[in-house]
Design an enzyme around this catalytic site. Structure first.
Site, PDB file in Angstrom:
ATOM      1  N   HIS A 295     -35.943 -54.677 -18.334  1.00  0.00           N
ATOM      2  CA  HIS A 295     -35.340 -55.765 -19.110  1.00  0.00           C
ATOM      3  C   HIS A 295     -33.828 -55.603 -19.067  1.00  0.00           C
ATOM      4  CE1 HIS A 295     -34.897 -57.627 -23.428  1.00  0.00           C
ATOM      5  NE2 HIS A 295     -34.349 -58.389 -22.498  1.00  0.00           N
TER       6      HIS A 295
ATOM      7  N   MET B 237     -30.398 -56.470 -20.123  1.00  0.00           N
ATOM      8  CA  MET B 237     -29.547 -57.107 -21.121  1.00  0.00           C
ATOM      9  C   MET B 237     -28.097 -56.866 -20.703  1.00  0.00           C
ATOM     10  SD  MET B 237     -31.547 -56.353 -24.696  1.00  0.00           S
ATOM     11  CE  MET B 237     -32.593 -54.982 -24.216  1.00  0.00           C
TER      12      MET B 237
ATOM     13  N   MET C  11     -28.901 -51.913 -21.165  1.00  0.00           N
ATOM     14  CA  MET C  11     -27.848 -52.610 -21.910  1.00  0.00           C
ATOM     15  C   MET C  11     -26.482 -52.168 -21.409  1.00  0.00           C
ATOM     16  SD  MET C  11     -29.384 -52.298 -25.767  1.00  0.00           S
ATOM     17  CE  MET C  11     -31.155 -52.320 -26.079  1.00  0.00           C
TER      18      MET C  11
ATOM     19  N   SER D 279     -41.546 -49.126 -25.432  1.00  0.00           N
ATOM     20  CA  SER D 279     -40.130 -49.187 -25.081  1.00  0.00           C
ATOM     21  C   SER D 279     -39.550 -47.782 -25.031  1.00  0.00           C
ATOM     22  CB  SER D 279     -39.374 -50.020 -26.111  1.00  0.00           C
ATOM     23  OG  SER D 279     -37.987 -49.975 -25.841  1.00  0.00           O
TER      24      SER D 279
ATOM     25  N   MET E 219     -37.462 -62.764 -27.384  1.00  0.00           N
ATOM     26  CA  MET E 219     -36.947 -61.702 -28.240  1.00  0.00           C
ATOM     27  C   MET E 219     -37.254 -62.052 -29.691  1.00  0.00           C
ATOM     28  SD  MET E 219     -35.670 -59.242 -26.449  1.00  0.00           S
ATOM     29  CE  MET E 219     -34.927 -58.359 -27.832  1.00  0.00           C
TER      30      MET E 219
ATOM     31  N   HIS F  60     -41.626 -50.296 -20.852  1.00  0.00           N
ATOM     32  CA  HIS F  60     -40.527 -51.242 -21.017  1.00  0.00           C
ATOM     33  C   HIS F  60     -39.201 -50.494 -20.986  1.00  0.00           C
ATOM     34  CE1 HIS F  60     -39.025 -55.206 -22.179  1.00  0.00           C
ATOM     35  NE2 HIS F  60     -38.160 -54.576 -22.972  1.00  0.00           N
TER      36      HIS F  60
ATOM     37  N   ASP G 219     -35.246 -50.911 -21.316  1.00  0.00           N
ATOM     38  CA  ASP G 219     -34.149 -51.756 -21.783  1.00  0.00           C
ATOM     39  C   ASP G 219     -32.815 -51.257 -21.238  1.00  0.00           C
ATOM     40  OD1 ASP G 219     -35.368 -53.741 -23.534  1.00  0.00           O
ATOM     41  OD2 ASP G 219     -35.884 -52.063 -24.841  1.00  0.00           O
TER      42      ASP G 219
ATOM     43  N   ASP H  82     -40.743 -58.917 -27.915  1.00  0.00           N
ATOM     44  CA  ASP H  82     -40.029 -57.644 -28.007  1.00  0.00           C
ATOM     45  C   ASP H  82     -39.149 -57.621 -29.254  1.00  0.00           C
ATOM     46  OD1 ASP H  82     -38.522 -55.352 -27.642  1.00  0.00           O
ATOM     47  OD2 ASP H  82     -37.577 -55.997 -25.783  1.00  0.00           O
TER      48      ASP H  82
END
Length: 220
Positions: free
Chosen positions: A65, A67, A36, A7, A136, A32, A34, A174
């Protein structure tokens, strides 16, 4: 096949090029990412601009990913930025199936994630339409949390459901994962393992990645 997806949030952002090449050389095939928005989760990270800027640094699979609320608004931007897989949250979509179809319309792989409090059964009707399901194992939003034990059962339930129906799907996990607990998740059926600090902060990332691929057993 077990894949490890470091990540990026755990990397040193002042030397991203070096950090990415370090984990790639250590044997990681996925990266990965993330994203957000500060609304769906109480944190803000980065967007398509950063992903685009690091795309030239590596040939790793970009596992994006999202979010974020109403992710359908931004799918095209992440496609253009260089995503290979785009995963959205079940809880963030008014109509998850329509978002899945949108992602596939760009010839992208599509994934759907669920947070720890969301019943795993919500994913069942979607499994034949997605390429990856993400469980998650911590509350989404921040790194450094401990794995929630009950999420291991969710992985097992999902894996059993898919296997019994002949559905070929990657199961990603994750949050709070390291070489000491990864074996539980692999045994439950997970095959894409996201880990942040356990890899980027390790003195020997190759050893950690190898251990995770082998269910937590150190082999080198």
């Amino acid at each position: 096949m077990i894949y490890v997806a470091p990540s990026l949030l755990a990397a040193d952002f002042s030397t991203l090029d070096t950090e990415i090449k370090k984990v790639e050389a250590a044997g990681a095939k996925y990266l990965h990412l993330d994203v957000m928005d500060g609304a769906f989760v109480p944190n803000i990270t980065f967007g398509p601009e950063l992903i685009s800027s690091i795309r030239k640094c590596t040939n790793m699979i970009f596992d994006v990913h999202l979010m974020i609320k109403r992710p359908e608004r931004y799918i095209d931007r992440f496609v253009k930025a260089g995503a290979d897989i785009i995963t959205v949250h079940y809880e963030a979509c008014e109509n998850p199936m329509s978002v899945i179809h949108l992602i596939h319309s760009y010839e992208m792989k599509a994934g759907v994630a669920i947070s720890p409090n969301t019943p795993v059964e919500h994913l069942f009707p979607l499994l034949e339409h997605i390429d990856m399901a993400l469980i998650m194992t911590v509350e989404p939003g921040f790194g450094g949390q401990s794995l929630i034990p009950s999420t291991v059962d969710k992985v097992s339930t999902l894996s059993k459901y898919a296997h019994e129906r002949g559905i070929d799907i990657d199961i990603e996990v994750d949050g709070g994962i390291n070489e000491n607990n990864v074996g539980l998740l692999v045994s439950a059926g997970a095959n894409v393992i996201v880990a942040g600090s356990a890899i980027f902060k390790a003195k020997k990332p190759r050893v950690v990645i190898s251990a995770m691929k082998n269910g937590g057993i150190i082999t080198s």
